[in-house]
Design a protein around this motif. Sequence first.
Motif, PDB file in Angstrom:
ATOM      1  N   GLN A 179       0.795  -1.214   0.000  1.00 16.29           N
ATOM      2  CA  GLN A 179       0.000   0.000   0.000  1.00 16.29           C
ATOM      3  C   GLN A 179       0.830   1.268   0.000  1.00 16.29           C
ATOM      4  OE1 GLN A 179      -3.199   0.934  -0.150  1.00 16.29           O
ATOM      5  NE2 GLN A 179      -3.392  -1.193  -0.769  1.00 16.29           N
ATOM      6  N   ARG A 180       2.027   1.186   0.565  1.00 10.86           N
ATOM      7  CA  ARG A 180       2.722   2.443   0.854  1.00 10.86           C
ATOM      8  C   ARG A 180       2.926   3.289  -0.402  1.00 10.86           C
ATOM      9  NH1 ARG A 180       8.956   1.420   2.168  1.00 10.86           N
ATOM     10  NH2 ARG A 180       9.465   0.630   0.107  1.00 10.86           N
ATOM     11  N   ILE A 181       3.160   2.643  -1.536  1.00  6.01           N
ATOM     12  CA  ILE A 181       3.292   3.452  -2.757  1.00  6.01           C
ATOM     13  C   ILE A 181       1.914   3.862  -3.277  1.00  6.01           C
ATOM     14  CG2 ILE A 181       3.497   1.429  -4.312  1.00  6.01           C
ATOM     15  CD1 ILE A 181       5.682   3.996  -5.407  1.00  6.01           C
ATOM     16  N   LEU A 182       0.932   2.989  -3.078  1.00  4.68           N
ATOM     17  CA  LEU A 182      -0.404   3.281  -3.604  1.00  4.68           C
ATOM     18  C   LEU A 182      -1.095   4.389  -2.812  1.00  4.68           C
ATOM     19  CD1 LEU A 182      -1.557  -0.364  -4.408  1.00  4.68           C
ATOM     20  CD2 LEU A 182      -0.404   1.281  -5.899  1.00  4.68           C
ATOM     21  N   LYS A 183      -0.615   4.614  -1.587  1.00  7.47           N
ATOM     22  CA  LYS A 183      -1.143   5.744  -0.808  1.00  7.47           C
ATOM     23  C   LYS A 183      -0.681   7.051  -1.416  1.00  7.47           C
ATOM     24  CE  LYS A 183      -1.352   3.738   3.748  1.00  7.47           C
ATOM     25  NZ  LYS A 183      -0.303   3.386   4.700  1.00  7.47           N
ATOM     26  N   ASN A 184       0.531   7.015  -1.985  1.00  5.93           N
ATOM     27  CA  ASN A 184       1.104   8.227  -2.581  1.00  5.93           C
ATOM     28  C   ASN A 184       0.644   8.453  -4.014  1.00  5.93           C
ATOM     29  OD1 ASN A 184       3.154   9.460  -0.656  1.00  5.93           O
ATOM     30  ND2 ASN A 184       3.671   7.306  -0.570  1.00  5.93           N
ATOM     31  N   ILE A 185       0.400   7.350  -4.717  1.00  6.47           N
ATOM     32  CA  ILE A 185      -0.052   7.451  -6.112  1.00  6.47           C
ATOM     33  C   ILE A 185      -1.298   6.595  -6.212  1.00  6.47           C
ATOM     34  CG2 ILE A 185       0.619   7.115  -8.527  1.00  6.47           C
ATOM     35  CD1 ILE A 185       3.467   6.516  -7.228  1.00  6.47           C
ATOM     36  N   GLU A 186      -2.437   7.228  -6.158  1.00  4.60           N
ATOM     37  CA  GLU A 186      -3.650   6.424  -6.071  1.00  4.60           C
ATOM     38  C   GLU A 186      -4.049   5.784  -7.392  1.00  4.60           C
ATOM     39  OE1 GLU A 186      -7.513   7.519  -4.364  1.00  4.60           O
ATOM     40  OE2 GLU A 186      -6.296   7.941  -2.583  1.00  4.60           O
ATOM     41  N   PRO A 187      -4.158   4.469  -7.418  1.00  2.00           N
ATOM     42  CA  PRO A 187      -4.559   3.820  -8.663  1.00  2.00           C
ATOM     43  C   PRO A 187      -6.077   3.841  -8.830  1.00  2.00           C
ATOM     44  CG  PRO A 187      -4.130   2.165  -6.988  1.00  2.00           C
ATOM     45  CD  PRO A 187      -3.936   3.501  -6.330  1.00  2.00           C
ATOM     46  N   GLY A 188      -6.517   4.064 -10.034  1.00  2.00           N
ATOM     47  CA  GLY A 188      -7.949   3.983 -10.314  1.00  2.00           C
ATOM     48  C   GLY A 188      -8.397   2.539 -10.500  1.00  2.00           C
ATOM     49  N   PHE A 189      -7.423   1.676 -10.820  1.00  2.00           N
ATOM     50  CA  PHE A 189      -7.727   0.277 -11.134  1.00  2.00           C
ATOM     51  C   PHE A 189      -6.695  -0.611 -10.447  1.00  2.00           C
ATOM     52  CE2 PHE A 189      -8.672   3.175 -14.520  1.00  2.00           C
ATOM     53  CZ  PHE A 189      -9.950   2.825 -14.951  1.00  2.00           C
ATOM     54  N   VAL A 190      -7.164  -1.733  -9.923  1.00  2.00           N
ATOM     55  CA  VAL A 190      -6.249  -2.688  -9.298  1.00  2.00           C
ATOM     56  C   VAL A 190      -6.544  -4.069  -9.884  1.00  2.00           C
ATOM     57  CG1 VAL A 190      -5.540  -3.789  -7.134  1.00  2.00           C
ATOM     58  CG2 VAL A 190      -6.085  -1.349  -7.161  1.00  2.00           C
ATOM     59  N   HIS A 191      -5.490  -4.762 -10.294  1.00  2.00           N
ATOM     60  CA  HIS A 191      -5.651  -6.100 -10.865  1.00  2.00           C
ATOM     61  C   HIS A 191      -4.821  -7.093 -10.059  1.00  2.00           C
ATOM     62  CE1 HIS A 191      -7.109  -3.831 -14.330  1.00  2.00           C
ATOM     63  NE2 HIS A 191      -6.010  -3.103 -14.223  1.00  2.00           N
ATOM     64  N   VAL A 192      -5.297  -8.307 -10.006  1.00  2.00           N
ATOM     65  CA  VAL A 192      -4.532  -9.361  -9.331  1.00  2.00           C
ATOM     66  C   VAL A 192      -4.157 -10.425 -10.350  1.00  2.00           C
ATOM     67  CG1 VAL A 192      -4.526 -11.112  -7.527  1.00  2.00           C
ATOM     68  CG2 VAL A 192      -5.723  -8.942  -7.156  1.00  2.00           C
ATOM     69  N   LEU A 193      -2.853 -10.684 -10.424  1.00  2.00           N
ATOM     70  CA  LEU A 193      -2.341 -11.723 -11.316  1.00  2.00           C
ATOM     71  C   LEU A 193      -2.003 -12.955 -10.479  1.00  2.00           C
ATOM     72  CD1 LEU A 193      -1.415 -11.967 -14.381  1.00  2.00           C
ATOM     73  CD2 LEU A 193       0.890 -11.620 -13.514  1.00  2.00           C
ATOM     74  N   MET A 194      -2.509 -14.090 -10.904  1.00  2.00           N
ATOM     75  CA  MET A 194      -2.180 -15.341 -10.218  1.00  2.00           C
ATOM     76  C   MET A 194      -2.029 -16.426 -11.260  1.00  2.00           C
ATOM     77  SD  MET A 194      -4.447 -15.980  -6.906  1.00  2.00           S
ATOM     78  CE  MET A 194      -4.213 -15.082  -5.436  1.00  2.00           C
ATOM     79  N   ASP A 195      -0.965 -17.209 -11.127  1.00  2.00           N
ATOM     80  CA  ASP A 195      -0.731 -18.311 -12.048  1.00  2.00           C
ATOM     81  C   ASP A 195      -0.883 -17.888 -13.508  1.00  2.00           C
ATOM     82  OD1 ASP A 195      -0.384 -19.930  -9.853  1.00  2.00           O
ATOM     83  OD2 ASP A 195      -2.514 -20.390  -9.724  1.00  2.00           O
TER      84      ASP A 195
END
Length: 245
Positions: free
Chosen positions: A203-219
């Motif tokens: 989170q620490r970077i995302l607190k400073n640069i807020e993303p409008g979209f978040v994706h999760v990559l798995m396998d």
Amino acid sequence: MSELVISGLAASIDGKEILKDVSLTVRGGEIHALMGPNGAGKSTLGYALIGHPNYRVRGSIMLDGQELIDKTPEERARAGMFLGFQTPVAVQGVKLSTFLRTAYNQLHPDEKISITEFYNRTKEHLGKVGLDESFLSRSVNDGFSGGERKRFEILQMVMLKPKFVILDEIDSGLDVDALKMVAEEIREYFNENVGFLIITHYQRILKNIEPGFVHVLMDGRVVRNGNKELSLRIEEEGYDWIRVA
Ligand SMILES: Nc1ncnc2c1ncn2[C@@H]1O[C@H](COP(=O)(O)OP(=O)(O)OP(=O)(O)O)[C@@H](O)[C@H]1O
Ligand SMILES: [Mg+2]
């Protein structure tokens, strides 16, 4: 407006398929965060996008209507792609100032910027990422500390002016002050013509640069799409709840 459309992207290395089917669209003026457990394929996605020669890829990478999947790394860079590496490597015998200037001239052959102007811009941004002028005459990343390498990735980004930026764990190894400086440089560089894909665990970077979209990559697949709330939940609970869902 700039637009990167990744569809059905698969990538393998040494016969092992790492990315299976990744589809993602990032437009200019958007900040996307990419999260996922160790080994999920996040860095592989970065490499596949810039055309790292070790990977065999399938699928489509369209940047502003231009298909990049068969293009060389140089052609992709000229089209505006930039990857800030998770673990930047040293380039012995190439001075930092020469490296930046040469790369800039290759990427922007039609732009006339004087040596003095370029030098002054470099000095300005060196200061903004917290590196002193002695770095200009050092070999690229040679003997740089982990944090200094990350700061130099950001310096490259602002100097080379890409339109699509992938930052692979830019926050790892940065001290608290450096994180603020780097975030400020990213915010200053960000505009409606630039799309960002920020790979991070925290989170620490995302607190400073807020993303409008978040994706999760798995396998090797994007298994969740959401917003800031998704990244907050991952920080609290990890990835198991996504695995079982
Ligand atoms: N040459 C190779 N042969 C076999 N497997 C490989 C090879 N190179 C990379 N891999 C595997 O590819 C997988 C994805 O690696 P990648 O670096 O993309 O993960 P990541 O999501 O960036 O992880 P992290 O969060 O730790 O940075 C890993 O399991 C890694 O071991
Ligand atoms: Mg990685």
